[in-house]
Design a protein around this motif. Structure first.
Motif, PDB file in Angstrom:
ATOM      1  N   TYR A   1      57.623  47.093  34.768  1.00  0.00           N
ATOM      2  CA  TYR A   1      58.955  46.511  34.912  1.00  0.00           C
ATOM      3  C   TYR A   1      59.043  45.765  36.234  1.00  0.00           C
ATOM      4  O   TYR A   1      59.013  46.364  37.303  1.00  0.00           O
ATOM      5  CB  TYR A   1      60.000  47.628  34.862  1.00  0.00           C
ATOM      6  CG  TYR A   1      61.414  47.201  34.501  1.00  0.00           C
ATOM      7  CD1 TYR A   1      62.006  47.638  33.334  1.00  0.00           C
ATOM      8  CD2 TYR A   1      62.148  46.368  35.340  1.00  0.00           C
ATOM      9  CE1 TYR A   1      63.294  47.261  32.998  1.00  0.00           C
ATOM     10  CE2 TYR A   1      63.438  45.982  35.007  1.00  0.00           C
ATOM     11  CZ  TYR A   1      64.000  46.438  33.838  1.00  0.00           C
ATOM     12  OH  TYR A   1      65.280  46.055  33.508  1.00  0.00           O
TER      13      TYR A   1
ATOM     14  N   SER B   1      62.313  42.809  21.333  1.00  0.00           N
ATOM     15  CA  SER B   1      62.532  43.095  22.750  1.00  0.00           C
ATOM     16  C   SER B   1      64.015  43.257  23.066  1.00  0.00           C
ATOM     17  O   SER B   1      64.375  43.789  24.116  1.00  0.00           O
ATOM     18  CB  SER B   1      61.934  41.984  23.613  1.00  0.00           C
ATOM     19  OG  SER B   1      62.523  40.746  23.292  1.00  0.00           O
TER      20      SER B   1
ATOM     21  N   LEU C   1      67.002  47.833  22.708  1.00  0.00           N
ATOM     22  CA  LEU C   1      66.780  48.576  23.955  1.00  0.00           C
ATOM     23  C   LEU C   1      66.679  50.084  23.716  1.00  0.00           C
ATOM     24  O   LEU C   1      66.745  50.863  24.656  1.00  0.00           O
ATOM     25  CB  LEU C   1      67.910  48.273  24.943  1.00  0.00           C
ATOM     26  CG  LEU C   1      68.144  46.779  25.222  1.00  0.00           C
ATOM     27  CD1 LEU C   1      69.318  46.594  26.171  1.00  0.00           C
ATOM     28  CD2 LEU C   1      66.893  46.121  25.787  1.00  0.00           C
TER      29      LEU C   1
ATOM     30  N   SER D   1      60.650  49.382  25.053  1.00  0.00           N
ATOM     31  CA  SER D   1      61.399  48.129  25.067  1.00  0.00           C
ATOM     32  C   SER D   1      62.277  48.015  26.308  1.00  0.00           C
ATOM     33  O   SER D   1      62.333  46.969  26.952  1.00  0.00           O
ATOM     34  CB  SER D   1      62.260  48.029  23.812  1.00  0.00           C
ATOM     35  OG  SER D   1      63.071  46.881  23.870  1.00  0.00           O
TER      36      SER D   1
ATOM     37  N   GLY E   1      61.833  49.605  29.060  1.00  0.00           N
ATOM     38  CA  GLY E   1      61.036  49.690  30.293  1.00  0.00           C
ATOM     39  C   GLY E   1      61.571  50.751  31.232  1.00  0.00           C
ATOM     40  O   GLY E   1      61.195  50.809  32.399  1.00  0.00           O
TER      41      GLY E   1
ATOM     42  N   THR F   1      56.883  40.785  23.793  1.00  0.00           N
ATOM     43  CA  THR F   1      57.548  41.398  24.933  1.00  0.00           C
ATOM     44  C   THR F   1      56.729  41.088  26.182  1.00  0.00           C
ATOM     45  O   THR F   1      55.533  40.862  26.115  1.00  0.00           O
ATOM     46  CB  THR F   1      57.643  42.927  24.764  1.00  0.00           C
ATOM     47  OG1 THR F   1      56.332  43.424  24.508  1.00  0.00           O
ATOM     48  CG2 THR F   1      58.557  43.288  23.623  1.00  0.00           C
TER      49      THR F   1
ATOM     50  N   ARG G   1      56.894  41.374  30.840  1.00  0.00           N
ATOM     51  CA  ARG G   1      57.406  42.200  31.934  1.00  0.00           C
ATOM     52  C   ARG G   1      58.888  41.940  32.160  1.00  0.00           C
ATOM     53  O   ARG G   1      59.531  42.638  32.919  1.00  0.00           O
ATOM     54  CB  ARG G   1      56.626  41.925  33.214  1.00  0.00           C
ATOM     55  CG  ARG G   1      55.188  42.401  33.138  1.00  0.00           C
ATOM     56  CD  ARG G   1      54.497  42.198  34.468  1.00  0.00           C
ATOM     57  NE  ARG G   1      54.939  43.173  35.441  1.00  0.00           N
ATOM     58  CZ  ARG G   1      54.759  43.038  36.746  1.00  0.00           C
ATOM     59  NH1 ARG G   1      54.152  41.971  37.218  1.00  0.00           N
ATOM     60  NH2 ARG G   1      55.177  43.964  37.585  1.00  0.00           N
TER      61      ARG G   1
ATOM     62  N   HIS H   1      62.210  42.617  31.046  1.00  0.00           N
ATOM     63  CA  HIS H   1      62.875  43.538  30.136  1.00  0.00           C
ATOM     64  C   HIS H   1      64.365  43.233  30.003  1.00  0.00           C
ATOM     65  O   HIS H   1      64.948  43.428  28.956  1.00  0.00           O
ATOM     66  CB  HIS H   1      62.706  44.982  30.622  1.00  0.00           C
ATOM     67  CG  HIS H   1      61.303  45.482  30.480  1.00  0.00           C
ATOM     68  ND1 HIS H   1      60.844  46.072  29.332  1.00  0.00           N
ATOM     69  CD2 HIS H   1      60.260  45.448  31.332  1.00  0.00           C
ATOM     70  CE1 HIS H   1      59.572  46.403  29.485  1.00  0.00           C
ATOM     71  NE2 HIS H   1      59.203  46.033  30.692  1.00  0.00           N
ATOM     72  N   ARG H   2      64.974  42.849  31.091  1.00  0.00           N
ATOM     73  CA  ARG H   2      66.420  42.594  31.037  1.00  0.00           C
ATOM     74  C   ARG H   2      66.669  41.166  31.467  1.00  0.00           C
ATOM     75  O   ARG H   2      67.021  40.864  32.583  1.00  0.00           O
ATOM     76  CB  ARG H   2      67.183  43.598  31.901  1.00  0.00           C
ATOM     77  CG  ARG H   2      66.970  45.009  31.423  1.00  0.00           C
ATOM     78  CD  ARG H   2      68.196  45.833  31.084  1.00  0.00           C
ATOM     79  NE  ARG H   2      69.454  45.125  31.032  1.00  0.00           N
ATOM     80  CZ  ARG H   2      70.478  45.434  31.805  1.00  0.00           C
ATOM     81  NH1 ARG H   2      70.399  46.371  32.700  1.00  0.00           N
ATOM     82  NH2 ARG H   2      71.606  44.781  31.669  1.00  0.00           N
TER      83      ARG H   2
END
Lengths: 428, 161
Positions: free
Chosen positions: A64, A179, A182, A187, A189, B115, B117, B119-120
């Motif tokens: 992440y 992705s 959540l 997904s 992370g 996907t 790195r 994530h958001r």
């Protein structure tokens, strides 16, 4: 760390090394702080009084970028034995309330039900995707602060599969398993999300109402596949934990140190509870920028154009996601929504309070997103990407985690009394 | 940058018209690529008010739902087709409804995305036949979708908000 430097052809090896390194770091942290029965790696947390430790360390999956992680302890309400400390919890000033992935839970908190004794299940809509799962009740402790009988969301529960979620939530299944779903650690992370932004509930008054005014965030589910929109009282909604603390309950301070060269392996900082309530959380000479009470947004001016009520400071965003290539002149990366200038580009913007007239200049740098994100560094201060058009005649400006490196940011809760006035506001 | 100087016409619907629209079959709902009839269907589904603003190239039909969600649908004057849809509010619209026949394209594109790195981060689909962008944060969700080939030639994408 120079020995890690290589080109794209050895990316898998780099990722493996990064993963192994993260695991090593996690185990080192685990040895030194000996937290009780922590689940998952990343952001082992710890802390005391009103200070929780946070780490930008790659999270429990070790992959992440730009996520600040901490740990929380949750218990079945009233119990001192049915408890669990969970690390790898993402600190998020862009949401409200605690959410935990079902797969990391080892205790069984009680299910929240409505007046007909039907389980309450929730859809959480984030900018990056959706969460779906039951509302359960816990006693939560973080550092020395506690919130009793607090509703949380459990994501990815086998009892309430994504396939049964309302169409608007999953976009009729389109996002299930992508992705944007959540509801898994992989997904997300992260093992969970700690939403400590400006607002108190994750929905608010709209979800208490009947009929078309209710956005359908909460569902009453006699069975998993027969959910209908619930009228969810404010006190039952998933809630910003800070608002339930006995003291230090008017907001938080996010402190992450800055670093040079734009990227580094790990950044350790603090999430401090309260504003002006202790000797360690005074506002000092920070400037206050108020945010609106509907969206919790402020404004940002860039290149002569003001994006009104369409900007926010969000630790849960991995980059500065702002405007688009036509406005910034920065090329978009080929594979994703990051900006990919050939070299570092220095930019300037002004953050403006929603309505309090305060304004301040922000100087920031955007580097090559492809190069930065494919590297092994967990913290990247020069990562930028495209925002999305808002429909109120403005593009949006998401001041993500890079903004927070080297700048202590105060986040005051909606309606809370602070030495800087009544929230909601951010200050730095 | 603002649209206001281009606006030449303002149409307010009457309560009677809104009542009529509630009778539009929900199966007619198909916004992107649809026509004004699909805009009306969306209005019924959202229980929204409708305000329309036109210039020589397109009309913006702005739907406001009681939840605070605002959906704008852009209809080309020359073809009568909805070439772009945007939304903003505390939550998002049902995308199957607003993307209409383009929903399957969106679904396939989303499901084939790898996907990373990130994530958001905002959700972005960028294909020659369909662009979808969604982002924001909890209680502030924004997005837009458009079909590049249907966008009138003299329209700058910065106008589509």
């Amino acid at each position: 760390m120079n020995w890690l430097t290589c080109n794209m052809t050895c990316k898998p090896a780099r990722q493996f090394i990064a993963l192994a390194l993260s695991a090593l770091l996690v185990s080192l942290v685990g040895c030194s702080s000996t937290p009780p029965a922590t689940s998952g790696g990343g952001g082992q947390g710890g802390g005391s009084g009103n200070v929780a430790n946070i780490s930008v360390d790659g999270g429990p999956e070790g992959n992440y970028g730009n996520g600040a992680f901490t740990s929380v302890t949750i218990c079945v309400p009233g119990s001192t034995t049915q408890c669990q400390t969970i690390g790898g919890i993402l600190v998020d000033t862009g949401s409200y309330g605690l959410r935990i992935e079902a797969s990391v839970l080892t205790i069984t908190p009680p299910q929240q039900t409505d007046s007909s004794n039907n389980p309450i299940v929730e859809c959480g809509i984030f900018g990056s995707g959706f969460t779906w799962g039951p509302v359960q009740t816990v006693d939560m402790t973080i550092a020395g602060e506690s919130a009793s009988s607090m509703p949380i969301q459990v994501m990815g529960s086998a009892n309430f599969p994504d396939s049964d979620a309302p169409g608007f939530c999953t976009d009729n299944g389109a996002e299930v398993g992508t992705s944007a779903d959540l509801n898994t650690v992989e997904s997300l992370g992260a093992n969970g999300i700690l939403g400590v932004g400006n607002l108190v509930q994750d929905c608010g008054t709209a979800c208490t109402q009947s009929g078309a005014s209710n956005p359908g965030t909460y569902s009453s589910c006699p069975t998993a596949s027969t959910c209908v929109t619930a009228n969810e009282p404010l006190a039952s909604q998933v809630v910003n934990p800070v608002s339930l603390f006995a003291t230090d309950n008017n907001g938080v301070v996010v402190e992450l140190p800055g670093f040079s060269n734009g990227e580094t392996t790990t950044v350790n900082g603090q999430l401090i509870f309260g504003i002006g309530t202790e000797t360690n959380n005074g506002l000092g000479n920070a400037t206050i920028y108020n945010v609106d009470t509907t969206f919790a947004n402020l404004s940002t001016e860039f290149d002569g154009v003001t994006y009104t009520d369409a900007a926010f400071l969000d630790t849960g965003s991995e980059a500065l996601f702002f405007l688009d290539s036509s406005v910034t002149g920065l090329p978009q990366c080929t594979d994703d929504e990051l900006y990919c200038p050939s070299g570092n580009v220095n930019l300037t913007a002004n953050i403006e309070g929603f309505s309090n007239g305060n304004s301040g200049t922000v100087n920031f740098t955007v580097g090559n997103g492809d190069d930065l994100i494919s590297g092994s560094f967990n913290a990247i201060s020069i990562l930028g990407g495209l925002g999305v058009d808002a429909s109120n005649n403005s593009l949006y400006f998401d001041w993500g985690l890079p903004f927070f490196y080297g700048t202590n940011v105060y986040v005051a809760l909606d309606g809370a009394t602070t030495p800087g006035g009544t929230g909601p506001y951010v200050a730095y | 940058m603002a649209m206001g100087d281009k606006a030449v016409k303002l149409i307010q619907t009457t309560a009677l018209a809104a009542l009529f629209m509630l009778a539009v079959p929900l199966t007619a709902s198909a916004s992107l690529g649809g026509n004004f009839g699909s805009v009306q269907a969306d209005q019924a589904r959202l229980h929204g008010t409708l305000q329309s603003t036109a210039n020589s190239t397109y009309t913006i039909h702005e739907l406001k739902a009681p939840t605070g969600l605002v959906v704008r649908e852009y209809v080309s004057t020359s073809t009568g087709e909805v070439f772009a849809v945007t939304w903003q509010g505390p939550t998002k619209p049902d995308l199957q409804q607003v993307l209409g026949s383009y929903f399957q394209t969106f679904k396939s594109a989303l499901q084939s995305q790898k996907t990373s790195r990130l994530h958001r981060a905002p959700i972005m689909i960028n294909q020659s036949g369909l662009v979808v962008q969604m982002g924001g944060h909890m209680r502030f969700v924004v997005g837009r979708a458009y079909v590049p080939s249907m966008v009138p030639g003299n329209v700058q994408m910065e106008e589509i908000r």
